[in-house]
Design a protein around this motif. Sequence first.
Motif, short mmCIF file in Angstrom:
data_model
loop_
_atom_site.label_atom_id
_atom_site.label_comp_id
_atom_site.label_asym_id
_atom_site.label_seq_id
_atom_site.Cartn_x
_atom_site.Cartn_y
_atom_site.Cartn_z
N GLU A 77 66.48 -49.88 -59.95
CA GLU A 77 67.30 -50.36 -59.04
C GLU A 77 68.68 -50.92 -59.46
N ARG A 78 68.47 -51.63 -61.01
CA ARG A 78 69.86 -51.96 -61.42
C ARG A 78 70.62 -50.80 -61.80
N GLU A 79 70.15 -49.70 -62.19
CA GLU A 79 70.95 -48.64 -62.39
C GLU A 79 71.75 -48.16 -61.21
N ILE A 80 71.10 -48.06 -59.92
CA ILE A 80 71.70 -47.71 -58.97
C ILE A 80 72.88 -48.57 -58.64
N ALA A 81 72.39 -50.08 -58.68
CA ALA A 81 73.59 -50.98 -58.42
C ALA A 81 74.69 -50.85 -59.29
N TRP A 82 74.50 -50.27 -60.54
CA TRP A 82 75.53 -50.24 -61.41
C TRP A 82 76.44 -49.14 -61.01
N LEU A 83 75.56 -47.97 -60.66
CA LEU A 83 76.58 -47.02 -60.13
C LEU A 83 77.27 -47.10 -58.96
N ASP A 84 76.75 -47.99 -58.01
CA ASP A 84 77.53 -48.44 -57.06
C ASP A 84 78.83 -49.11 -57.42
N ARG A 85 78.64 -49.89 -58.23
CA ARG A 85 79.88 -50.60 -58.64
C ARG A 85 80.82 -49.69 -59.09
N LEU A 86 80.57 -48.56 -59.78
CA LEU A 86 81.48 -47.63 -60.49
C LEU A 86 82.00 -46.78 -59.55
N ILE A 87 81.13 -46.37 -58.49
CA ILE A 87 81.62 -45.51 -57.29
C ILE A 87 82.70 -46.43 -56.25
N ALA A 88 82.51 -47.56 -56.11
CA ALA A 88 83.45 -48.45 -55.45
C ALA A 88 84.45 -48.66 -56.14
N ARG A 89 84.71 -48.78 -57.35
CA ARG A 89 86.04 -48.99 -58.08
C ARG A 89 86.49 -47.51 -58.24
N GLU A 90 86.10 -46.52 -58.47
CA GLU A 90 86.54 -45.16 -58.36
C GLU A 90 87.17 -44.90 -57.20
N ARG A 91 86.47 -45.23 -56.01
CA ARG A 91 87.07 -45.22 -54.75
C ARG A 91 88.32 -45.90 -54.47
N ARG A 92 88.24 -47.44 -54.86
CA ARG A 92 89.32 -48.31 -54.88
C ARG A 92 90.60 -47.63 -55.52
N SER A 93 90.40 -47.24 -56.47
CA SER A 93 91.78 -46.54 -57.42
C SER A 93 92.09 -45.36 -56.81
N THR A 94 91.34 -44.58 -56.31
CA THR A 94 91.55 -43.41 -55.70
C THR A 94 92.37 -43.59 -54.52
N GLU A 95 91.91 -44.37 -53.74
CA GLU A 95 92.76 -44.78 -52.49
C GLU A 95 94.07 -45.43 -52.81
N ALA A 96 94.03 -46.19 -53.83
CA ALA A 96 95.29 -47.07 -54.03
C ALA A 96 96.38 -46.32 -54.31
N GLN A 97 95.95 -45.15 -55.30
CA GLN A 97 97.37 -44.46 -55.72
C GLN A 97 97.14 -43.04 -55.60
N PRO A 98 97.37 -42.26 -54.34
CA PRO A 98 96.95 -40.97 -54.22
C PRO A 98 97.93 -40.13 -55.20
N GLU A 99 97.43 -38.95 -55.53
CA GLU A 99 98.23 -37.94 -56.29
C GLU A 99 99.18 -38.51 -57.19
N GLN A 100 98.53 -38.54 -58.48
CA GLN A 100 99.04 -38.87 -59.84
C GLN A 100 98.79 -38.11 -60.97
#
Lengths: 212, 212
Positions: free
Chosen positions: B164-187
Amino acid sequence: MNHKQEGTCFVLELAVLGLLKETPMSGYELKKQLSVKLGAFWRVSYGSLYPCLKRLAAAGDLEVEVSPFTSRKKHVYRLTDKGNRLFHQLLETADGHELEQDRFSMRLAFFRYLRPEARLYQLERRRGYLQERLADLRASVRTARERMDAYTIELMDHGLDEREREIAWLDRLIARERRSTEAQPEQNPAEPLSPAQLPQSPRDPRLPAQTG
Amino acid sequence: MNHKQEGTCFVLELAVLGLLKETPMSGYELKKQLSVKLGAFWRVSYGSLYPCLKRLAAAGDLEVEVSPFTSRKKHVYRLTDKGNRLFHQLLETADGHELEQDRFSMRLAFFRYLRPEARLYQLERRRGYLQERLADLRASVRTARERMDAYTIELMDHGLDEREREIAWLDRLIARERRSTEAQPEQNPAEPLSPAQLPQSPRDPRLPAQTG
DNA sequence: ACACCCATGTAAGGTGTTACATGATTAG
DNA sequence: CTAATCATGTAACACCTTACATGGGTGT
C-alpha cells in the motif's frame, strides 16, 4: 577440499518440509498449497519442485506412497523423522544468508515451530542486519545527495522509509515476543517432542550487538 | 522456432550502460560507482561485471581503450552510439518482467533519460502491477486468515502495508510528473544534459487502465 | 470430440555468486 | 619488506524458470 555442507541453500526445502509436516501431499497439491500459504512473498515452479521432492525422498527425508485411491499415478509425500530433524535444522541454521528478506520471511512463516528464545534470537539478528543496511544507505545518501537527480533521491528516500518501517515492525514483534516469554516462563516448547533443540542454556539471551 | 531476442534480461547491462553514459571508466571503477549510485537496491560481483563488459564491447556497444596513463593494464570503457541506442531501448522495453521490483528500480534510477510520457507510462504500469499483487494478497488473506498462525498473519499484514505504501509513493511520483508535464508543455526532449531536473511534454496522457 | 484440469517429469538456458589465480603499484 | 589496494579474469557451482513431452480423467 573445502567442505561445503551438501549443496543448496534450502529455502525451497524448508518450505516443502514445512508444509508436508502438516499434511502429506502430492507435488501438484503441494504447489497449490505453497502458493496459498507462502505465495505472498515467494513462489516456485514445477521445474524446481519435483526435482526437490525427489532429492528429499532419495535422502530419506520424505517417504513416497503411490496413492491407491486414484487409478492414475500420484505420489504422496510424507515427512519422516529424519525429514523433521532436517526441517528444524534448516529453521535454526545460520548459512550466511539467513538474514536476507526471502530467507527470513520463510523462517518467520514457520516461527511457531521454534522455541521462544530462538525466535527472539532470530528477530534480533534480522533487526541488526537491517540496521546495518539502513546505516549504509544513510551514509551513501549523505555523501551523494548533491549529485543525485530527483528520481534517484526518491528511490533512496523510499528505500530509507521502507527499511525504517521494517525495523519498527520487528521491534513490535520483538516486544510482543518478550512479553509473552516473560509472562509465561518455561511453557510451550514449541512442539511437544522438542525435536531439535538449540544447544543453548536456559537463560542468557546473549543477543548480537545493536547498531542503533 | 520461437525467436527469443538475444539472451539476458539486461538489468546489469542497463546499469553498466547507464553509468558509462556519464563517464568512461574501467571495470574496477565501474563496480565502485555502481555500488555508490545503485547499491541501495542492487549489487554485482566482478564475476558478472567483467564478462558483461566483454560482451558489450564485443557487440560494439562499448569501446575499449587501454589506458596510457598507468603503466599497468587498465581497460577504459566508453559508450558508443550503438550502446546509447541499446541503453534507451532497454530503458523503454517491456520484457515481461519489467514491472518487478529490481527491474523497475533500475529503470527509475535512469528516469531522467526518458521522455515524460514514457515516465508516466512506466509509473502507471508499475502501479497497476502492484495493485494486482495487492489484490492477490488481500484475497489470500481473506480466505485463509482463520487458518493462519500469528506469525503468518504478521507477515501478511506487513506485506499488505508495504504494498500500500509503495502504491501511495507511486501516486505521489505520478502526480508530480503530471504537474510538471502540464506546467511546461514541449520543452527539453529528455537529454540536453541538465543534471537534475524533471522535464515535461504536451498533453494527452493516454494512460493504461487503472486497476484501483 | 474437444477442452480443460490433474499429474509428473526433463532439458536447456538464464543469471548470478564464490573462490581461485594472477600480478602491478603504493603506502607504511 | 609487507600489506593493502588496484586491476583483471575464469571455472565451478547454485539455483531457478521456461518450454516441452506425456498422458489420464471429467465435463459438455
